[in-house]
Design an enzyme around this catalytic site. Structure first.
Site, PDB file in Angstrom:
ATOM      1  N   ARG A 148       0.695  -1.402   0.429  1.00 43.49           N
ATOM      2  CA  ARG A 148      -0.110  -0.320  -0.371  1.00 43.49           C
ATOM      3  C   ARG A 148       0.322   1.320   0.095  1.00 43.49           C
ATOM      4  NH1 ARG A 148      -1.125   2.041   4.365  1.00 43.49           N
ATOM      5  NH2 ARG A 148      -1.054   0.032   5.581  1.00 43.49           N
TER       6      ARG A 148
ATOM      7  N   TYR B  70     -15.358  21.348 -10.377  1.00 43.60           N
ATOM      8  CA  TYR B  70     -15.531  19.686 -10.421  1.00 43.60           C
ATOM      9  C   TYR B  70     -16.723  19.522  -9.233  1.00 43.60           C
ATOM     10  CZ  TYR B  70     -14.827  14.372 -11.151  1.00 43.60           C
ATOM     11  OH  TYR B  70     -15.632  13.678 -10.943  1.00 43.60           O
TER      12      TYR B  70
ATOM     13  N   ASP C 297      -6.429  21.490  -9.915  1.00 44.00           N
ATOM     14  CA  ASP C 297      -6.868  20.549 -11.289  1.00 44.00           C
ATOM     15  C   ASP C 297      -6.421  21.078 -12.534  1.00 44.00           C
ATOM     16  OD1 ASP C 297      -8.334  18.918 -12.783  1.00 44.00           O
ATOM     17  OD2 ASP C 297      -9.746  18.621 -11.248  1.00 44.00           O
TER      18      ASP C 297
ATOM     19  N   LYS D 273      -8.701   9.724 -17.136  1.00 39.26           N
ATOM     20  CA  LYS D 273      -8.916  11.095 -18.067  1.00 39.26           C
ATOM     21  C   LYS D 273      -7.559  10.762 -19.189  1.00 39.26           C
ATOM     22  CE  LYS D 273     -13.106  12.479 -15.981  1.00 39.26           C
ATOM     23  NZ  LYS D 273     -12.939  12.366 -14.717  1.00 39.26           N
TER      24      LYS D 273
END
Length: 394
Positions: A59, A112, A184, A209
């Site tokens: 992790r 967003y 962003d 994306k």
């Protein structure tokens, strides 16, 4: 891989070390949670370090995650990057790691939607003062600074309505007060907007994306310009359990290799479709900063080196039924909430429902398009048929 290499070269080579991996051109994928150590000293060293090449648990990091992060950091020209499970995870990592109870954060009013929901429902619940600001504030942002302002959050162009922010002016104003800036940069990617070169401290990307680019993996990444900020972000990521799966990381690495050529095609196709839309009588306005005459074009031309395939249009006055008739029959522009993949997408938008610092008033309904890699002539024909249905439903 240093920043002295040009971006397309960085995309092709960064994060790959064939000579260290038996000559294999692609980095190996490590499917592992457990890390074994030969000695107690080695175990203690692993748990005490967050640096690359020292592993304590799957992790926390692996050669697979580091390969992707190394490539992103090389592309951005920053100190380092941190991979997480989604774009929203990247957003909440950046905000939560850098804010605490009693702090004040300024967030662009065009952020967003899930970013707004996280700020309103989680940050506010834990005592962070959340305030939204006009995305076109520029250096006037300083008038909103308070004694407890710790962070300014930007997104340029903004979601749904594509306002282009004066990022250098905002980050310069923040820096004079010791306030961090987070951007962003999903729409432009590091290829088309140099965030750190324009004064940003931290970037967030929905790597789902354009970095992944094939609509087949969820991924987020946070970048830091300086080591001290990276350490703060990485420490919080470890404590909060943020990580990304090895197979998704591999797909993100693969996507990076072709991101440059894909984005050029997205931009080329989007400009052709946007110019066609600009001339349609059903369209009141095209909101695509790369298009001359579109709002924010001058700022975009000054600060950006390219544009992606995502933009919006404002229709002439039309009913909800007319918009539904147009969208329901689309063959190539399918309705889907994500974007950045090879396929074209379309959605109705309602920015007026979520803004609080500014008022969105438009001639008619909004529609967001992601122009994919199909032939633009076919995409235009699909839209033309949609406009036929819109008029027939009047």
């Amino acid at each position: 891989m240093t920043r002295s290499r040009r971006p397309d070269t960085v995309l092709a080579h960064a994060g790959r070390h064939p000579r260290a991996n038996h000559g294999m051109v692609n980095p190996p994928v490590y499917h592992s949670s457990t890390v074994l150590w030969p000695t107690v000293a080695a175990m203690d060293q692993a748990h005490a370090s967050l640096e690359s090449g020292v592993y304590s648990y799957g992790r926390v990091g692996s050669p697979t995650s580091e390969a992707f992060e190394e490539a992103v950091a090389a592309l951005e020209g920053g100190h380092g990057a941190i991979s997480v499970s989604s774009g929203l995870a990247a957003v909440n990592l950046a905000l939560t790691a850098l804010l605490k109870a009693g702090d004040h954060v300024l967030i662009t009013d065009t952020a967003y939607g899930p970013t707004r929901r996280y700020a309103d429902s989680v940050l506010a619940r834990y005592g962070v003062e959340v305030e939204y600001y006009d995305p076109l504030a520029g250096e006037g942002i300083q008038e909103l600074f308070r004694a407890n302002t710790q962070l300014v959050y930007l997104e340029s162009p903004g979601s749904l309505t594509f306002e282009v922010q004066d990022v250098p002016a905002i980050t310069a104003a923040a820096r004079t007060r010791g306030i961090l800036s987070v951007l962003d940069n999903t729409w432009a990617t590091p290829l088309f907007f140099d965030a750190f070169g324009h004064g940003v401290d931290v970037t967030v990307h929905a790597a789902t994306k354009y970095m992944v680019g094939h609509s087949d993996a969820m991924m987020g990444v946070v970048g830091a310009r300086e080591k001290r900020t990276w350490l703060k972000l990485k420490t919080h990521a470890v404590q909060a359990g943020h990580c990304a799966g090895p197979d998704d990381l591999y797909l993100a690495q693969r996507g990076l290799r072709t991101m440059g050529v894909r984005l050029q095609r997205h931009q080329e196709n989007a400009l052709k479709v946007a110019r066609w839309l600009q001339a349609r009588p059903e369209v009141a306005q095209v909101l695509y900063p790369a298009l001359p005459g579109s709002p924010g074009h001058e700022m975009w031309a000054h600060h950006f080196t390219g544009a992606s395939g995502l933009f919006s249009i404002v229709l002439q006055p039309a009913s909800a039924g007319q918009v539904a008739a147009m969208l329901d029959g689309m063959e190539l522009f399918q309705m889907g909430a994500s974007w950045g993949g090879y396929e074209s997408l379309i959605l109705p938008t309602h920015p007026e429902k979520i803004r609080t610092a500014t008022h969105w008033k438009a001639a008619g309904p909004g529609v967001r398009l992601h122009v994919g890699l199909e032939d633009p002539a076919d995409l235009i024909a699909d839209l033309e048929a949609g406009f036929d249905r819109l008029r027939a439903a009047a």
